[in-house]
Design a protein around this motif. Structure first.
Motif, mmCIF file in Angstrom:
data_model
loop_
_atom_site.group_PDB
_atom_site.id
_atom_site.type_symbol
_atom_site.label_atom_id
_atom_site.label_comp_id
_atom_site.label_asym_id
_atom_site.label_seq_id
_atom_site.Cartn_x
_atom_site.Cartn_y
_atom_site.Cartn_z
ATOM 1 N N HIS A 705 0.853 -1.180 0.000
ATOM 2 C CA HIS A 705 0.000 0.000 0.000
ATOM 3 C C HIS A 705 0.891 1.233 0.000
ATOM 4 O O HIS A 705 1.729 1.388 0.882
ATOM 5 C CB HIS A 705 -0.908 0.032 1.241
ATOM 6 C CG HIS A 705 -1.804 -1.161 1.355
ATOM 7 N ND1 HIS A 705 -2.323 -1.813 0.262
ATOM 8 C CD2 HIS A 705 -2.293 -1.823 2.447
ATOM 9 C CE1 HIS A 705 -3.101 -2.809 0.669
ATOM 10 N NE2 HIS A 705 -3.090 -2.840 1.989
ATOM 11 N N PHE A 706 0.685 2.122 -0.962
ATOM 12 C CA PHE A 706 1.452 3.365 -1.051
ATOM 13 C C PHE A 706 0.615 4.513 -0.500
ATOM 14 O O PHE A 706 -0.585 4.629 -0.818
ATOM 15 C CB PHE A 706 1.830 3.667 -2.506
ATOM 16 C CG PHE A 706 2.886 2.748 -3.060
ATOM 17 C CD1 PHE A 706 4.208 3.168 -3.140
ATOM 18 C CD2 PHE A 706 2.559 1.482 -3.502
ATOM 19 C CE1 PHE A 706 5.189 2.326 -3.646
ATOM 20 C CE2 PHE A 706 3.530 0.630 -4.010
ATOM 21 C CZ PHE A 706 4.850 1.057 -4.084
ATOM 22 N N SER A 713 -0.798 20.725 -2.070
ATOM 23 C CA SER A 713 -2.248 20.646 -2.280
ATOM 24 C C SER A 713 -2.982 20.160 -1.038
ATOM 25 O O SER A 713 -4.203 20.043 -1.046
ATOM 26 C CB SER A 713 -2.558 19.720 -3.454
ATOM 27 O OG SER A 713 -2.025 18.422 -3.214
ATOM 28 N N LYS A 714 -2.216 19.824 0.007
ATOM 29 C CA LYS A 714 -2.787 19.361 1.263
ATOM 30 C C LYS A 714 -3.675 18.138 1.045
ATOM 31 O O LYS A 714 -4.771 18.028 1.603
ATOM 32 C CB LYS A 714 -3.567 20.477 1.955
ATOM 33 C CG LYS A 714 -2.707 21.674 2.330
ATOM 34 C CD LYS A 714 -3.506 22.746 3.055
ATOM 35 C CE LYS A 714 -2.600 23.925 3.414
ATOM 36 N NZ LYS A 714 -3.349 25.024 4.107
ATOM 37 N N GLN A 715 -3.195 17.240 0.233
ATOM 38 C CA GLN A 715 -3.913 16.014 -0.044
ATOM 39 C C GLN A 715 -3.039 14.807 0.301
ATOM 40 O O GLN A 715 -1.793 14.893 0.295
ATOM 41 C CB GLN A 715 -4.304 15.932 -1.525
ATOM 42 C CG GLN A 715 -5.244 17.023 -2.006
ATOM 43 C CD GLN A 715 -6.660 16.839 -1.501
ATOM 44 O OE1 GLN A 715 -6.973 15.859 -0.810
ATOM 45 N NE2 GLN A 715 -7.540 17.781 -1.829
ATOM 46 N N VAL A 716 -3.708 13.709 0.596
ATOM 47 C CA VAL A 716 -3.041 12.426 0.783
ATOM 48 C C VAL A 716 -3.668 11.450 -0.202
ATOM 49 O O VAL A 716 -4.901 11.280 -0.236
ATOM 50 C CB VAL A 716 -3.185 11.902 2.221
ATOM 51 C CG1 VAL A 716 -2.448 10.571 2.374
ATOM 52 C CG2 VAL A 716 -2.677 12.914 3.222
ATOM 53 N N VAL A 717 -2.817 10.830 -1.022
ATOM 54 C CA VAL A 717 -3.286 9.934 -2.076
ATOM 55 C C VAL A 717 -2.730 8.533 -1.813
ATOM 56 O O VAL A 717 -1.566 8.373 -1.426
ATOM 57 C CB VAL A 717 -2.839 10.446 -3.459
ATOM 58 C CG1 VAL A 717 -3.352 9.510 -4.561
ATOM 59 C CG2 VAL A 717 -3.354 11.860 -3.682
ATOM 60 N N ILE A 915 -4.930 6.568 8.261
ATOM 61 C CA ILE A 915 -4.632 7.745 7.435
ATOM 62 C C ILE A 915 -5.722 7.847 6.367
ATOM 63 O O ILE A 915 -5.874 6.946 5.537
ATOM 64 C CB ILE A 915 -3.248 7.627 6.760
ATOM 65 C CG1 ILE A 915 -2.141 7.468 7.805
ATOM 66 C CG2 ILE A 915 -2.987 8.841 5.876
ATOM 67 C CD1 ILE A 915 -1.944 8.668 8.697
ATOM 68 N N HIS A 916 -6.479 8.937 6.390
ATOM 69 C CA HIS A 916 -7.532 9.141 5.392
ATOM 70 C C HIS A 916 -6.898 9.650 4.104
ATOM 71 O O HIS A 916 -6.091 10.578 4.119
ATOM 72 C CB HIS A 916 -8.571 10.118 5.921
ATOM 73 C CG HIS A 916 -9.341 9.574 7.085
ATOM 74 N ND1 HIS A 916 -10.429 8.732 6.947
ATOM 75 C CD2 HIS A 916 -9.157 9.739 8.424
ATOM 76 C CE1 HIS A 916 -10.896 8.399 8.135
ATOM 77 N NE2 HIS A 916 -10.147 9.011 9.059
ATOM 78 N N CYS A 917 -7.283 9.070 2.994
ATOM 79 C CA CYS A 917 -6.658 9.428 1.722
ATOM 80 C C CYS A 917 -7.630 9.194 0.578
ATOM 81 O O CYS A 917 -8.661 8.513 0.721
ATOM 82 C CB CYS A 917 -5.393 8.601 1.518
ATOM 83 S SG CYS A 917 -5.704 6.810 1.465
ATOM 84 N N TRP A 918 -7.305 9.768 -0.580
ATOM 85 C CA TRP A 918 -8.031 9.497 -1.811
ATOM 86 C C TRP A 918 -7.376 8.311 -2.485
ATOM 87 O O TRP A 918 -6.195 8.333 -2.813
ATOM 88 C CB TRP A 918 -8.020 10.712 -2.723
ATOM 89 C CG TRP A 918 -8.862 11.843 -2.205
ATOM 90 C CD1 TRP A 918 -8.436 13.023 -1.699
ATOM 91 C CD2 TRP A 918 -10.287 11.881 -2.170
ATOM 92 N NE1 TRP A 918 -9.488 13.809 -1.311
ATOM 93 C CE2 TRP A 918 -10.658 13.123 -1.601
ATOM 94 C CE3 TRP A 918 -11.315 10.993 -2.552
ATOM 95 C CZ2 TRP A 918 -11.984 13.496 -1.398
ATOM 96 C CZ3 TRP A 918 -12.634 11.358 -2.351
ATOM 97 C CH2 TRP A 918 -12.962 12.593 -1.785
ATOM 98 N N PHE A 919 -8.161 7.253 -2.678
ATOM 99 C CA PHE A 919 -7.613 5.993 -3.178
ATOM 100 C C PHE A 919 -7.720 5.933 -4.701
ATOM 101 O O PHE A 919 -8.791 6.159 -5.275
ATOM 102 C CB PHE A 919 -8.365 4.813 -2.557
ATOM 103 C CG PHE A 919 -7.776 3.481 -2.905
ATOM 104 C CD1 PHE A 919 -6.657 3.008 -2.230
ATOM 105 C CD2 PHE A 919 -8.326 2.700 -3.909
ATOM 106 C CE1 PHE A 919 -6.115 1.783 -2.551
ATOM 107 C CE2 PHE A 919 -7.781 1.478 -4.242
ATOM 108 C CZ PHE A 919 -6.666 1.023 -3.560
#
Length: 947
Positions: A705-706, A713-717, A915-919
């Motif tokens: 899992h990456f 952009s203050k994002q986690v992908v 960790i909440h992220c956009w998958f």
């Protein structure tokens, strides 16, 4: 040269009223002692004529006899040796029982050989139902009580032990008719690790056939026994009679020949047993920081790291070629030097000085040990013709001058070791001949980073002087017997110091919980040896004891941490029968006395020597050791009669040679100031590491899992990939900075819910500009610097400083690699229980966005160092209300993403942190450049080839 060997001949009448001392004067011929008068055989010697067989059994089985002999006057009923070894510390008991079946008194000898490094702790003797029991007393007090017994006409005698390789303990007793006599001698010793193993030698010389002959050796090693072997020097007829039973942590050796098996021949009446049994073994080593064993309120730290690259050597051989070396001594020295020179590495530097009344140099400068130079050095030594006197002072000073010149001119690698090895067979006769002045001269000129080793051939040399001058200059002395084995003895000694692995070793222990620690700073550590440190606990019940080891290796600064529970070993020992429950206490006292004796030999003033003597005496009395400052008073409470078991003369060459001290001058044992867990400057100077457990990082973990943090952009992908086992994926590839980080894929044991999970089992980090790489697996952490390798283990805390890298291992948790303090990588270890049906151990990789890569960096993780623009919009509910979906624009693509949760395992390796992220679906398609298969590389250190 004549040597006076003093034996105690205990001559008892039927009333045990008389005892006298006889001194035997021996001459030395070609290195072998030969008595001027008839020598007695070793062991209990009996007078006998002819033998006839008959069977007899005792009621309790203790005196069970296979045979009796009608014409025997004195019968040796039993000859037994029992040795119990617990964590290298051995207690050996020699016991003999003799019966005189005649009505008249008969003589019998009790003769034993015990190792030089052993201390006698007790001696008991029973004659005609009178028991003499030993107790250790201050030497002068024991002598005074002994003299009082003599003047009163009571039994009085002195028992001394002298010898070379072994101590001779001998008593001749007149056994009253119809009575029995028994002897028991106890001794304790610390087995030294040399050339990769521990060795115990048990000499067996009964002198006569014995009805019950038995040897038992019990070994218990909490670390586990790596290998065990035994051989004997008794003759081919005893092959196969030594039986070994070995388990994981313990072993039992037994030797129990029958009377017929003891005979020299089927019809002979003499024993064939005259030799020794040798036991060799080594222990398992899982921790480079060593094994910390705590029991009975004391601790022992055994330190013997492995898998370290050798240090470079600068070595000067100083060889005595005076007239006394003519013949066999010189021949064997030349033979040994040929082998020693061949063993030098091409990176080592060396030269040779030979001396008699003059000093000659093969080369006045250090030269590399190339094949050409080695060949020329051999020819030089072969052409030496011994003659003249002995100028030791000038020879050693010349060697120091060569090393000093090389040091001043930058010819010595700062991480190398500089050794002077002197071989001599005599006292100085030319130039400066006063030993104390030579000692001062050497001390004044010797540099702190040089060491002096002295090999004394034969017994004309003043060994005490050689030992003092070696100990004072961070070396060791060794006596070489002048016989046919001298060559192998020289080669064996060189092999012990041929591979130095560490310099400037310091041990630190847990603050106010520890006191009275033995020597804890060492100048060098050599492969195949072991450093042993012991101490007392001020509080017997701290839950954990910690130790910290700092040292310099060939290419790194090491920092190793070890901890051990304080109550575990006592519970283990309580479950076993043949162990020494107080071994830590006795080992601590043994080691402390050995080091104090060495300190005493180097004392600069009378008052200093007296103070050290007082401390030795106090310890010896408490722990009942016969030392150079104590004697054993053997007396009968029933009769008040006294014997005296005396110690050797006051020298570390006597029975008390003990642990070789290779290092600095031994400090006094004192209570350290409680200054925290590790109260040392070395601990305070530990390199600062970047903190990764609280900062947002980019990582790959689990199946794989990456998690990509995009701070702009203050994002986690997040995205997953599903590679085949055995494939290697590029994580970071930066050809401009010369950094390649790759991961090798492994699989679970079997499919889980229809899917075979894959993980990273090996992470490789390669730094091409430094020719340095790391290979981190679930089993080990391997650093490769050119051809040199350094191995660290997951099972211990450790810190390694190498060039501009700091590598820190947190035991069974993670390893942090910091480069130039501005780049850091964390590799996290996941352990599963051994017999898990589906899962396997695997690794995770974490890197912060602050790492400074070049603009050309790429790889599955590296490409996001230079953050792409990401826009997430049109968030809407999906079929799963907990996981909304959205549209993401990135790298010219519009892709559907799902809000989900991945795990960061940095602070919780078991459950992880959500960790909440956009998958990103489809193995990161559209978010990563190309397809994940485009990131496959052939080797762990390969760079990614981009189209």
């Amino acid at each position: 040269m004549k040597h006076l060997i003093l034996f105690a001949w205990l001559l008892f009448t039927s009333e045990v009223q008389s005892l006298e001392i006889i001194a035997g004067d021996f001459a030395e011929l070609n290195g072998v002692e030969v008595p001027r008068a008839q020598r007695h055989e070793d062991g209990p010697r009996v007078n006998r004529n002819t033998y006839e067989k008959r069977q007899k059994r005792s009621k309790d089985g203790e005196d069970e006899e296979e045979e009796d002999y009608a014409d025997d006057q004195v019968i040796i009923q039993s000859y037994k040796v029992k040795s119990i070894i617990t964590s290298r510390f051995a207690e050996t008991v020699f016991s003999t029982k003799v019966r005189n079946k005649e009505s008249s008194a008969q003589n019998v000898e009790f003769n034993l050989k015990i190792p030089k490094g052993a201390y006698i702790t007790n001696f008991t003797m029973t004659v005609n139902d009178i028991t003499f029991v030993g107790s250790v007393q201050e030497k002068n007090l024991a002598r005074r009580l002994y003299e009082e017994a003599r003047t009163q006409g009571k039994a009085a005698g002195i028992i001394r032990t002298y010898g070379r390789e072994m101590e001779h303990f001998k008593a001749d007793v007149n056994v009253p008719g119809g009575s029995k006599i028994s002897f028991e001698l106890y001794c304790q010793e610390l087995l030294q690790r040399r050339l990769g193993f521990y060795e115990q030698v048990i000499v067996l010389q009964p002198g006569s056939l014995v009805r019950q002959f038995q040897v038992d050796v019990y070994i218990f090693e909490p670390q586990g026994i790596a290998f065990l072997e035994t051989h004997h020097k008794l003759g081919a007829q005893f092959d196969g009679l030594i039986h070994i039973t070995k388990g994981e942590n313990k072993a039992h050796l037994t030797f129990k020949p029958t009377v017929d098996q003891q005979r020299k021949c089927p019809d002979c009446h003499d024993t064939a047993i005259d030799g020794s049994i040798v036991v060799k073994y080594d222990v398992k080593r899982e921790l480079n920081g060593g094994a910390l064993q705590i029991s009975d309120g004391y601790f022992v730290h055994f330190f013997a790291p492995v898998n370290l690259p050798p240090l470079l050597k600068n070595i000067i051989f100083v060889i005595d070629v005076s007239g006394s070396m003519w013949g066999i001594k010189m021949k064997q020295t030349v033979e040994a030097m040929a082998t020693i020179l061949d063993d030098l590495r091409p990176q080592d530097q060396f030269t040779i000085i030979d001396f008699n009344h003059n000093i000659r140099f093969w080369s006045q400068y250090l030269v590399p040990a190339t094949p050409v130079q080695i060949a020329e050095a051999k020819k030089y030594i072969e052409n030496i013709q011994p003659n003249g006197g002995t100028n030791i002072n000038e020879a050693i000073l010349s060697a120091i001058q060569i090393l000093t010149h090389a040091d001043i001119h930058g010819q010595l690698d700062p991480r190398s070791v500089s050794l002077i090895i002197m071989v001599s067979d005599g006292d100085p006769t030319v130039g400066e001949i006063k030993l104390s002045t030579i000692q001062k001269n050497v001390r004044r000129h010797m540099q702190e980073n040089f060491s002096l080793f002295c090999l004394g051939i034969g017994f004309d040399v003043d060994y005490d002087f050689l030992e003092r001058i070696a100990l004072e200059n961070r070396g060791e002395a060794r006596r070489i017997q002048a016989n046919v084995n001298a060559s192998s003895q020289l080669k064996d000694f060189y092999e012990e110091v041929a591979t130095p692995l560490l310099r400037q070793i310091e041990m630190h222990y847990g603050g106010e919980n520890v006191t009275d620690v033995t020597q804890k700073t060492f100048d060098k550590y050599f492969s195949g040896s072991e450093l042993i440190i012991a101490g007392r606990l001020t509080n017997k019940d701290p839950s954990i004891l910690q130790s910290l080891v700092t040292a310099n290796s060939a290419n790194s600064d090491l920092r190793l941490e070890v901890e051990s529970p304080t109550d575990e070993l006592d519970k283990i020992l309580a479950k076993h029968q043949y162990v020494l429950p107080h071994f830590t206490k006795q080992l601590w006292a043994f080691l402390t006395i050995q080091q104090l004796l060495a300190d005493r030999a180097l004392a600069q003033s009378g008052i200093q020597k007296r103070n050290i003597t007082s401390r030795i005496l106090a310890l010896a009395l408490i722990h009942q050791f016969v030392t150079p400052v104590t004697s054993m008073l053997v007396e009968s409470k029933e009769t008040g009669q006294r014997l005296l078991a005396d110690s050797p003369r006051d020298t570390r060459n006597g029975c008390c040679t003990g642990t070789p001290i290779i290092g600095k001058k031994i400090p006094s044992i004192s209570i350290p100031k409680p200054n925290g867990v590790f109260p040392t400057a070395a601990a305070q100077k530990a390199p600062e590491l970047m903190i990764l457990d609280r900062t947002p990082v980019t990582s790959v973990d689990n199946d794989p899992h990456f998690i990509i943090h995009l701070p702009k952009s203050k994002q986690v992908v997040c995205f997953n990939i599903d590679p085949q086992p055995g494939k290697i994926l590029s994580l970071v590839s930066d050809p401009i900075k010369g950094i390649a980080i790759n991961g090798k894929v492994i699989s679970g044991k079997k499919a889980k819910n229809g899917k075979l999970n894959t993980y990273f089992g090996i992470i490789g980090l390669h730094f091409t500009k430094l020719d340095l790489s790391f290979e981190i697996s679930t089993e080990k952490i391997l650093l490769k610097d050119g051809i040199q390798k350094t191995l660290l283990r997951w099972s211990e805390n450790a810190m390694l400083t190498h060039a501009n890298f700091v590598i820190k291992v947190k035991r069974n948790t993670n390893v942090t690699i910091t480069m130039d303090r501005d780049m850091v990588f964390l590799i996290l270890l996941h352990r599963v229980w051994k017999n898990h049906p589906t899962n396997v151990d695997f690794l995770g990789f974490y890197t912060p966005p602050t790492n400074t890569f070049s603009t050309s960096v790429h790889g599955l993780i590296g490409q996001f160092t230079h953050e792409p623009e990401v826009n997430v919009y049109n968030v809407y509910a999906s079929s799963d209300s907990n996981n909304p979906q959205a549209t993401m624009e990135v790298k010219g693509h519009k892709i559907t993403v799902t809000r989900g949760v991945q795990k960061d395992y940095r602070t919780d390796t078991v459950n992880g942190t959500n960790i909440h992220c956009w998958f990103i679906h489809n193995s990161g398609k559209g978010f990563i450049d190309g397809h994940f298969k485009d990131y496959l590389v052939p080797h762990l250190h390969s760079f990614l080839k981009r189209p």
